[in-house]
Scaffold this active site. Structure first.
Site, PDB file in Angstrom:
ATOM      1  N   TYR A   1      16.758 -10.835  -2.149  1.00 53.63           N
ATOM      2  CA  TYR A   1      17.420  -9.556  -2.465  1.00 53.63           C
ATOM      3  C   TYR A   1      18.637  -9.771  -3.375  1.00 53.63           C
ATOM      4  O   TYR A   1      18.849  -9.018  -4.327  1.00 53.63           O
ATOM      5  CB  TYR A   1      17.822  -8.898  -1.152  1.00 53.63           C
ATOM      6  CG  TYR A   1      18.408  -7.514  -1.236  1.00 53.63           C
ATOM      7  CD1 TYR A   1      17.600  -6.399  -1.416  1.00 53.63           C
ATOM      8  CD2 TYR A   1      19.781  -7.313  -1.093  1.00 53.63           C
ATOM      9  CE1 TYR A   1      18.142  -5.123  -1.461  1.00 53.63           C
ATOM     10  CE2 TYR A   1      20.325  -6.041  -1.138  1.00 53.63           C
ATOM     11  CZ  TYR A   1      19.505  -4.950  -1.319  1.00 53.63           C
ATOM     12  OH  TYR A   1      20.046  -3.683  -1.361  1.00 53.63           O
TER      13      TYR A   1
ATOM     14  N   LYS B   1      19.167  -8.240  -7.017  1.00 54.14           N
ATOM     15  CA  LYS B   1      20.278  -7.332  -7.317  1.00 54.14           C
ATOM     16  C   LYS B   1      21.205  -7.892  -8.405  1.00 54.14           C
ATOM     17  O   LYS B   1      21.810  -7.124  -9.160  1.00 54.14           O
ATOM     18  CB  LYS B   1      21.053  -7.025  -6.035  1.00 54.14           C
ATOM     19  CG  LYS B   1      20.259  -6.149  -5.045  1.00 54.14           C
ATOM     20  CD  LYS B   1      19.662  -4.932  -5.714  1.00 54.14           C
ATOM     21  CE  LYS B   1      19.288  -3.817  -4.756  1.00 54.14           C
ATOM     22  NZ  LYS B   1      18.613  -2.694  -5.448  1.00 54.14           N
TER      23      LYS B   1
HETATM   24  P1  NAP Z   1      15.738   3.212   2.010  1.00 52.99           P
HETATM   25  O1  NAP Z   1      16.339   4.241   2.908  1.00 52.99           O
HETATM   26  O2  NAP Z   1      14.927   2.104   2.587  1.00 52.99           O
HETATM   27  O3  NAP Z   1      14.895   3.974   0.894  1.00 52.99           O
HETATM   28  C1  NAP Z   1      14.208   3.257  -0.104  1.00 52.99           C
HETATM   29  C2  NAP Z   1      13.093   4.118  -0.633  1.00 52.99           C
HETATM   30  O4  NAP Z   1      12.397   3.363  -1.653  1.00 52.99           O
HETATM   31  C3  NAP Z   1      12.065   4.472   0.446  1.00 52.99           C
HETATM   32  O5  NAP Z   1      11.771   5.853   0.413  1.00 52.99           O
HETATM   33  C4  NAP Z   1      10.867   3.627   0.061  1.00 52.99           C
HETATM   34  O6  NAP Z   1       9.610   4.202   0.381  1.00 52.99           O
HETATM   35  C5  NAP Z   1      11.011   3.565  -1.452  1.00 52.99           C
HETATM   36  N1  NAP Z   1      10.207   2.485  -2.010  1.00 52.99           N
HETATM   37  C6  NAP Z   1      10.065   1.227  -1.522  1.00 52.99           C
HETATM   38  N2  NAP Z   1       9.215   0.525  -2.289  1.00 52.99           N
HETATM   39  C7  NAP Z   1       8.812   1.357  -3.283  1.00 52.99           C
HETATM   40  C8  NAP Z   1       7.930   1.208  -4.374  1.00 52.99           C
HETATM   41  N3  NAP Z   1       7.298   0.052  -4.618  1.00 52.99           N
HETATM   42  N4  NAP Z   1       7.744   2.270  -5.203  1.00 52.99           N
HETATM   43  C9  NAP Z   1       8.354   3.440  -4.971  1.00 52.99           C
HETATM   44  N5  NAP Z   1       9.220   3.639  -3.951  1.00 52.99           N
HETATM   45  C10 NAP Z   1       9.428   2.607  -3.109  1.00 52.99           C
HETATM   46  O7  NAP Z   1      16.852   2.461   1.154  1.00 52.99           O
HETATM   47  P2  NAP Z   1      18.348   2.893   0.729  1.00 52.99           P
HETATM   48  O8  NAP Z   1      19.274   2.270   1.684  1.00 52.99           O
HETATM   49  O9  NAP Z   1      18.419   4.337   0.428  1.00 52.99           O
HETATM   50  O10 NAP Z   1      18.489   2.055  -0.621  1.00 52.99           O
HETATM   51  C11 NAP Z   1      18.250   2.605  -1.917  1.00 52.99           C
HETATM   52  C12 NAP Z   1      18.637   1.566  -2.964  1.00 52.99           C
HETATM   53  O11 NAP Z   1      20.009   1.209  -2.789  1.00 52.99           O
HETATM   54  C13 NAP Z   1      17.842   0.271  -2.864  1.00 52.99           C
HETATM   55  O12 NAP Z   1      17.603  -0.250  -4.156  1.00 52.99           O
HETATM   56  C14 NAP Z   1      18.771  -0.636  -2.100  1.00 52.99           C
HETATM   57  O13 NAP Z   1      18.505  -1.998  -2.346  1.00 52.99           O
HETATM   58  C15 NAP Z   1      20.119  -0.193  -2.636  1.00 52.99           C
HETATM   59  N6  NAP Z   1      21.251  -0.516  -1.762  1.00 52.99           N
HETATM   60  C16 NAP Z   1      21.330  -0.001  -0.485  1.00 52.99           C
HETATM   61  C17 NAP Z   1      22.430  -0.339   0.308  1.00 52.99           C
HETATM   62  C18 NAP Z   1      22.593   0.175   1.709  1.00 52.99           C
HETATM   63  O14 NAP Z   1      23.561  -0.245   2.393  1.00 52.99           O
HETATM   64  N7  NAP Z   1      21.739   1.054   2.216  1.00 52.99           N
HETATM   65  C19 NAP Z   1      23.418  -1.193  -0.188  1.00 52.99           C
HETATM   66  C20 NAP Z   1      23.289  -1.693  -1.473  1.00 52.99           C
HETATM   67  C21 NAP Z   1      22.208  -1.341  -2.249  1.00 52.99           C
HETATM   68  P3  NAP Z   1       8.907   3.900   1.800  1.00 52.99           P
HETATM   69  O15 NAP Z   1       9.748   4.584   2.807  1.00 52.99           O
HETATM   70  O16 NAP Z   1       7.548   4.487   1.657  1.00 52.99           O
HETATM   71  O17 NAP Z   1       8.906   2.414   1.948  1.00 52.99           O
END
Ligand code: NAP
Length: 249
Positions: free
Chosen positions: A150, A154
């Protein structure tokens, strides 16, 4: 001005909040996720507030699926000129336990996905002479135990962002990255489950380490995305904005 935006991974979490925010800003928003039906709540929220949204199902790591999705969005909402590469997964493990599949799947969704989506959408941005790309990085880009895959993905998002800024700037297209810290979503919930800690305790523990004294919410990231895609942010490109409730080191 109304633009057409695509937000990937917008069924929930940060992507959903960003789609809802960009629609509130006046844009028509394609809510893209693996399964179009999973986007129903996000679309209903946008439409309930008087906005325009369209659910589209695609795997961002699949080149043909990405092209078909961008073509469909173009037909339904108009040519997309705003792209938020947000779709993501985690497959955390210490290096000695990390499988090749853990590595490949994480690099594939984040990096290959952002590459494929950006390549498909830039055609419309260049034709329009205007565009905005926002890539979701993470504080994990700076290194994080258990996240070799990851953190590499990133950090890669930051390099991709800067290169897109160089290549596309002359066409009126900016590219920027947002690097969130701890945000309350299903992704952080899954981490708590994996390490066997209750989510409330996990969030409270994280908040203690964050200078502003709280965990982040998806709307915190959506607000930053709203700025980057705005008309007046046209001179801001190739930047990485850490949205983490404080400095990162
Ligand atoms: P999340 O709640 O897990 O949501 C991610 C979404 O992406 C889910 O709806 C998932 O669908 C979808 N997805 C996964 N694989 C995919 C694919 N191949 N094609 C299309 N859609 C896909 O994650 P989040 O926390 O909102 O994170 C969103 C972004 O922010 C990510 O890039 C993550 O790395 C980044 N981020 C998050 C945090 C944090 O603390 N939450 C911190 C830093 C960065 P499914 O549900 O069907 O799998």
């Amino acid at each position: 001005m109304t633009r057409t935006a695509i937000v990937t991974g917008a069924a929930r979490g940060i992507g959903a909040a960003t789609a809802i925010r960009l629609a509130a800003d006046g844009h028509a928003v394609a809510v893209l996720d693996l399964d179009a039906s999973s986007c129903a709540d996000t679309v209903a929220t946008i439409e309930g507030a008087g906005g325009r949204a369209f659910a589209v199902g695609a795997d961002v790591a699949d080149a043909e699926g990405v092209q078909a999705a961008v073509d469909l969005v173009t037909a339904r909402l108009g040519a997309p000129t705003i792209l938020v590469n947000n779709a993501g997964i985690i497959r955390d493990n210490l290096l000695f336990k990390m499988t090749e599949d853990d590595w490949d799947s994480v690099l594939s969704v984040h990096l290959r996905g952002a590459f494929l989506m950006s390549r498909a959408v830039q055609k419309h941005q260049v034709e329009a002479g205007w565009g905005r790309i926002v890539n979701l990085s993470s504080t994990s880009a700076l290194g994080n135990r258990g996240q070799a895959n990851y953190s590499a993905a990133k950090a890669g998002m930051q390099g991709l962002t800067k290169t897109l800024a160089f290549e596309l700037g002359r066409y009126g297209v900016t590219a920027n990255a947002i690097a969130p810290g701890f945000i309350v979503t299903d992704m952080t919930r899954a981490t708590a489950e994996r390490i066997g800690v209750g989510f409330d305790d996990f969030v409270a523990h994280a908040a203690k380490e964050i200078p502003v004294g709280r965990a982040g919410e998806p709307t915190d990231i959506a607000a930053a995305a709203s700025f980057f895609v705005s008309e007046e942010a046209g001179f801001v490109s190739g930047q990485v904005l850490y949205v983490a409730g404080g400095p990162t080191s």
